[in-house]
Design a protein around this motif. Structure first.
Motif, short mmCIF file in Angstrom:
data_model
loop_
_atom_site.label_atom_id
_atom_site.label_comp_id
_atom_site.label_asym_id
_atom_site.label_seq_id
_atom_site.Cartn_x
_atom_site.Cartn_y
_atom_site.Cartn_z
N ARG A 284 52.16 39.72 48.84
CA ARG A 284 53.06 41.01 47.81
C ARG A 284 52.25 41.60 46.89
N THR A 285 52.37 40.62 45.62
CA THR A 285 51.84 40.78 44.34
C THR A 285 51.27 39.71 43.53
N LEU A 286 49.75 40.39 43.38
CA LEU A 286 48.74 38.54 43.20
C LEU A 286 48.19 39.33 41.97
N ALA A 287 48.76 38.24 40.81
CA ALA A 287 47.78 37.95 39.73
C ALA A 287 46.55 37.25 40.00
N VAL A 288 45.43 38.89 39.24
CA VAL A 288 44.25 38.38 38.49
C VAL A 288 43.80 37.95 37.20
N ILE A 289 43.61 36.89 36.52
CA ILE A 289 43.88 36.76 35.52
C ILE A 289 42.03 35.57 35.45
N GLY A 290 41.66 36.14 33.96
CA GLY A 290 40.26 35.47 33.01
C GLY A 290 39.28 36.27 33.06
N PRO A 291 38.57 35.91 31.69
CA PRO A 291 37.55 36.91 31.64
C PRO A 291 36.44 36.87 32.28
N LEU A 292 36.76 36.27 33.86
CA LEU A 292 35.25 36.33 34.71
C LEU A 292 35.75 37.55 35.67
N ALA A 293 36.76 38.19 35.71
CA ALA A 293 37.43 39.06 36.24
C ALA A 293 37.04 40.38 36.81
N ASP A 294 36.52 41.08 35.24
CA ASP A 294 35.68 42.19 35.57
C ASP A 294 34.47 42.00 35.22
N ASN A 295 33.70 41.31 34.66
CA ASN A 295 32.59 40.74 33.86
C ASN A 295 31.57 40.71 34.57
N PRO A 296 30.80 42.57 35.35
CA PRO A 296 29.50 42.44 36.13
C PRO A 296 28.69 42.23 35.57
N ARG A 297 28.05 42.19 34.13
CA ARG A 297 27.02 41.73 33.83
C ARG A 297 26.95 39.86 33.70
#
Length: 734
Positions: free
Chosen positions: A400-413
């Protein structure tokens, strides 16, 4: 066991006609001036769109005068082909150019970093990754790549551990062959084949203190048994060029090491390809203090067998005078020029210097759907499930609810890793994007960075803990930045950078199911995560398809089967630590104080070489040997049965190890001698057969000559380097 070719190039395939090649090269060589000869050995930096007018004009004029044989880092069809036309049409002899570029793990379609690719234990997939890199690179005017790196590396402090295949010599041999075949293809003259370069010759991965460019002090035995074999495998696979390493061995820098280049590489192995310096490596002989000036540096490098001077410009500027003064025989120059001309001949450049000049291919052969699919497959095959207590993974897509946490979660480079070719961050599917694309519309995905990768700032942790408390499951995306591994990026700590561990442990206290995903270019010491986080997945730097591949694994569309190609230590104080170590007179024992261990931590690794879990389970049975006794020159078949005892299909990496139980020279406790990645349905069994030969049993004796000694040997088979079935056999005298 003997290396199995994975399709593609053979040494013979590089030589369409030895007699025709020799006649052509000798005829051309006879017409060359000294300056033109040395020009073929000169490699300046490439001329690009950002090159100033004066420098561009100077470089172009050097090409017209025949003073350039190749360019470094020059890419793009318009640039390379404009320069090729000048070389062919406007220089006196019309000798075409080589264009070298670092296509390490992809050109624009970036695959996982090489250490990650090695974790797949799938040489067929690794060969395909190199093939895609070659297709894209040649579409952009490149005909020479400075890959594969085949350095064995057992010190994860060393930044360039990310570029190789890890700690094991045999795995390094297999991956070297796969990558050479992938880059050079079935026909080196084909427009989509590039000349491959095995680097860095040799023992670069043994740098003291894990510091790049540093001294290497090893025995001849270690050199021959650990560091040289992957290069020998690359030579046997037909590799077209080899690059010298920056280090010294036994007081002799490799750019002046004639005994290893001319002696071992060319004399013993018969390598007749090009030996290129590393960046300013010839000039750096002065920093090593074995050359007083550029002339002496150039002379020593050429006499040692270094054919091409990358960037130093010493061969072009200083060697003509040295030759005319009698300080360097012209015959030495001629030998180097022959090898460069042969490489160009074997690439078919004299027949078709414009083979890579179709501008339409830059778009049609770049970042295609097929290439992205291959990158996605390679990425998910490289991921290693380190821990999965309570079967936190795989997650349900209906969460139902998923937490995505951390500095590499949305870092494309960061997903591209180091040496990312011409990869672009905008090409990357980030972990967060991949997860959002994979779940159903009813699933709510919450995101918090929590902290930056390498900072002391903890202000974002509270928000991360808050959203973790709202979720039904938590995914932590942790690790290194892309520039924390690779050349010159060495570390004295293997811990998670910054306050990422603090973030992870704070989130873990939420009481929700937590899985940590690691993105990194080296083994990390993650004791606290191992103790407190129930599930840990090693993803390396997975490339452009990072998010999709990761989602495949996290949600169970793909069952992870990667295995560690390098040992993970508990802390940096254990380094170097590797599975194929020697025993001591006092092997470590918990109950024995005076044995080889530590006071403050176990001597055992956190995760051993070959370790990796699955969403299913496997059982090993019936380890059988074809004979109990074999002669020293005989062969032995080893059979083992593996069964998928779980409820879902999956891959298992079956690993075969060997130990010489008693020998005249101390031997490793075990050595990898074969592996097979097999797919098994739930309940399915498969019996695998491995063949051991005299080559697998041999070692260098006291006289440093290969020998197989009679006596007892132990075979080990299993899913990692620790948990194995065992069987013994005896080798008898011939």
């Amino acid at each position: 066991m003997a290396l199995v070719p994975f399709g593609g190039l053979t040494a013979e395939a590089t030589k369409p006609s030895d007699s025709a090649e020799t006649a052509f090269v000798e005829s051309l060589l006879a017409r060359m001036t000294l300056e033109e000869k040395l020009g073929q050995l000169n490699q300046p930096p490439g001329i690009g769109n950002d090159t100033g007018p004066k420098a561009k004009a100077a470089g172009t004029e050097q090409v017209r005068k025949g003073q350039v044989g190749s360019f470094l880092g020059m890419q793009g069809v318009k640039l390379t082909c404009d320069m090729q036309r000048i070389a062919v049409k406007e220089s006196r002899l019309g000798i075409p150019l080589l264009f070298g570029f670092d296509v390490i793990h992809g050109y624009r379609t970036v695959f996982p970093v090489p250490l990650g690719e090695a974790a797949s234990f799938n040489p067929v997939a690794v060969e395909k990754a190199a093939r895609v890199g070659a297709v894209e690179a040649t579409a952009h005017g490149i005909n020479w790549t400075y890959a594969p790196m085949v350095d064995v590396a057992r010190d994860p402090r060393w930044g360039r551990v990310v570029e190789g295949s890890g700690e094991d010599t045999y795995l390094g041999e297999v991956m070297a062959v796969a990558r050479v075949h992938g880059f050079q293809g079935k026909d080196l003259r084909a427009a989509d084949s590039v000349l491959a370069t095995a680097k860095h010759f040799v023992a670069y991965g043994g740098a003291e203190a894990g510091r790049d460019y540093n001294t290497v002090d090893i025995s001849e035995r270690t050199l021959r048994e650990v560091y040289l074999p992957p290069f020998h495998a690359a030579v046997d696979a037909g590799v077209g060029s080899i690059m010298a390493s920056f280090n010294e061995i036994a007081g002799v820098p490799m750019h002046a090491n004639g005994p290893l280049i001319n002696g071992v590489l060319r004399g013993e192995w018969g390598f007749d390809g090009v030996l290129v310096s590393d960046y300013t490596g010839v000039m750096e002989l002065m920093n090593h203090r074995i050359a007083a000036d550029p002339t002496e540096a150039g002379r020593r490098a050429l006499e040692a067998g270094v054919d091409i001077d990358m960037v130093s410009d010493i061969y072009r500027k200083d060697m003509p005078k040295a030759v005319r003064a009698g300080k360097l025989p012209v015959a030495t120059v001629d030998d180097a020029v022959r090898r460069v001309l042969r490489a160009k001949y074997r690439l078919g450049l004299f027949d078709n210097p414009y083979r890579n000049c179709d501008e339409s291919l830059e778009k049609s052969q770049t970042l295609t759907a097929d290439h992205r699919d291959a990158a996605r497959t390679m990425a998910r095959e490289s991921m290693v499930l380190l821990k999965n207590k309570g079967n936190v993974l795989p997650l349900s897509k209906q969460v139902r609810t998923l937490a995505v946490i951390g500095p590499l979660a949305d870092n494309p480079r960061a997903m591209l890793g180091s040496w990312a070719g011409m990869g672009r961050p905008e090409d990357v599917v980030t972990p967060l994007a991949g997860i959002r694309a994979a779940v159903g519309p009813e699933t709510k995905v919450l995101y918090a960075r929590g902290t930056d990768i390498n900072t002391a700032d903890t202000t974002g942790i509270a928000e991360a803990v808050r959203i973790a408390g709202q979720a039904d499951a938590v995914l932590l995306m942790l690790g290194e930045a892309e520039d924390m591994s690779g050349e010159a990026n060495n570390r004295t700590s293997l811990d998670l950078p910054g306050v990422q561990e603090q973030l992870a442990l704070a989130v873990q206290k939420s009481g929700k199911p937590v899985a940590a995903v690691l993105f990194n270019g080296r083994p990390l010491s993650i004791n606290s995560l191992q103790e407190q986080v129930p599930s840990i997945l090693e993803a390396w730097f997975p490339g452009v398809e990072a998010g999709h591949a990761l989602a495949d694994v996290l949600f169970g569309d793909y069952n992870p089967a990667g295995r560690l190609p390098i040992t993970f230590p508990r802390n940096v104080g254990q380094v170097p630590i590797y599975y194929a170590h020697k025993n001591t007179g006092r092997p470590p024992r918990e109950e024995e104080r005076y044995s080889s261990k530590y006071l403050d931590v176990s001597w055992k690794p956190l995760y051993a070489f070959g370790h990796g879990l699955s969403y299913t389970s496997f059982r090993y049975d019936a380890l059988r040997l074809s004979r109990k006794k074999i002669p020293a020159d005989g062969t032995l078949q080893v059979e083992v049965t593996v069964t998928n005892t779980g409820a879902r299909a999956g891959d298992e990496v079956v690993q075969l190890y060997l130990r010489d139980d008693v020998a005249s020279i101390t031997r490793p406790v075990k050595q990898l001698r074969g592996f097979r990645r097999v797919h098994l349905q739930a309940g399915q069994s498969q019996t695998l057969t491995f063949t051991l030969t005299a080559n697998d049993l041999s070692f260098y004796g006291a006289d440093m000559k290969p020998i197989v000694e009679p006596g007892s040997f132990t075979v080990f088979a299993g899913g990692n380097s620790v948990d194995n079935l065992e069987a013994k056999f005896e080798v008898t005298a011939r």
